[in-house]
Enzyme design. Structure first.
Site: not given
Length: 366
Positions: A213, A294-296, A299
């Site tokens: 992830d 919230l990385r998705g 990015v």
């Protein structure tokens, strides 16, 4: 990792060794796109490339490093310190810079560091000579691979076989841009801003979802099945092996053009805007897919802006999102370590629903 437009055109004279040209690589468009976007905006968080053996993963990564223009570094500095940016300077260089002392600069190729599977934490992070520090009262630091990779690329082949603790160290440094080494109460901190590229064969095991992830983008490369295309790739490689200089000269103009495109994209990136409604829909897709954290979202937004900059635009459009989102989200759907990474179809389907688009026939039949 910022490059400057003053770099002279690529010639055989200013190359240290001949590397297979990036623009000569046939196919593997997702892998090439993900690498270019990370070079334009290293804050995307690196690329994890999974695929069969012999699909050109290492060749493509080395070709990208060779393509990039030279960078200005402070002469004699082991951290490739930037002569003007304090966030990319070692402590010693920063002190000189703050005191307005003259800094001699030289041009170096963008560093491309290979991390061997058997590397220890000391080899990666660097070591402090405690005896020398105590006896002479100075911080005696031996830089590691993270120091050498600053402002460049760090490549880990078979990253899925690397110790999880070391993967964590790499990801922490890549995310923060700094490496800290502490021994016996002595602490050393130096810049370590690099594009982390990992590759591996899924047959040898997947990374844990928690580690996967943290890679910004994930690419799956497959063996080419079309017989005519396979023949073309084999002949191309044979030609390069026999006469590398002559082969590379055929692509010199394309290489220079792409190099200049990357420079322009890096300069344009800060001006690229993304409409609020598009950002809301990106987050809606992430919510529909039950993506943790919230990385998705972050990015995807960064990658879409980098793609717009690559194509010399200052506004992100729906097509930008559609192209990058599967690469940014497909590896974030795994909840169970025993599951395999999604092919991207689930992400494509969610994008089509939220943005009101039609699925491509190739995607819907996969």
């Amino acid at each position: 990792m910022t490059v400057t437009a003053e770099t002279p055109p690529l010639t055989q004279k200013n190359r240290r060794r001949v590397v297979f040209p990036f623009t000569a690589i046939i196919g593997q468009d997702d892998m090439k796109l993900a690498l270019l976007l990370n070079v334009i905006d290293p804050k995307i968080g690196g690329v994890m490339i999974m695929g069969d053996r012999g699909t050109g993963k290492s060749t493509t990564i080395r070709a990208l490093a060779d393509l990039l223009p030279e960078i200005d570094v402070v002469e004699g500095d082991p951290f490739n310190s930037h002569p003007d940016d304090p966030d990319l300077m070692s402590e010693e260089v920063r002190q000189k810079w703050e005191q307005e002392m003259p800094l001699n600069t030289v041009k170096h190729k963008v560093p491309m560091i290979d991390l061997p599977l058997g590397a220890t934490e000391d080899r990666v992070c660097g070591t402090i000579d405690i005896e020398k520090a105590l006896a002479e009262g100075i911080k005696a630091f031996e830089p590691g691979l993270l120091a050498k990779a600053n402002r460049g690329l760090l490549y880990v082949d078979e990253v899925n076989l690397l110790d999880d603790h070391l993967v964590d160290v790499l990801l922490d440094s890549a995310a923060s841009g700094w490496n800290t080494v502490e021994r016996e109460g002595i602490s050393i901190r130096h810049p370590a801003r690099f594009v982390l590229v990992g590759s591996g064969n899924p047959e040898e095991g997947e990374l844990r979802p928690q580690l996967l992830d943290r890679f910004g983008m994930n690419v799956e490369v497959r063996t080419v099945r079309d017989p005519e295309l396979r023949v073309k790739i084999v002949e191309q490689r044979s030609q390069f092996d026999q006469t590398p200089q002559e082969f590379s000269q055929q692509y010199e103009e394309e290489q220079t053009k792409l190099q200049q495109t990357i420079v322009k994209a890096q300069e344009l990136l800060s001006q690229v805007q993304m409409d609020y409604d598009l950002r809301v829909k990106v987050s809606q897709v992430c919510g529909e897919l039950d993506v943790d954290g919230l990385r998705g979202d972050i990015v995807t937004n960064r990658a879409a802006k980098a793609l717009a900059a690559l194509e010399e635009r200052t506004e992100v459009n729906v097509e930008d999102i559609r192209r990058v989102m599967p690469l940014c989200l497909r590896h974030r759907l795994r909840k169970d370590p025993l599951e395999s990474v999604d092919s991207g179809y689930k992400v494509e389907k969610a994008i089509a629903q939220v943005f009101g688009l039609e699925l491509d026939e190739e995607e819907s039949s996969s």
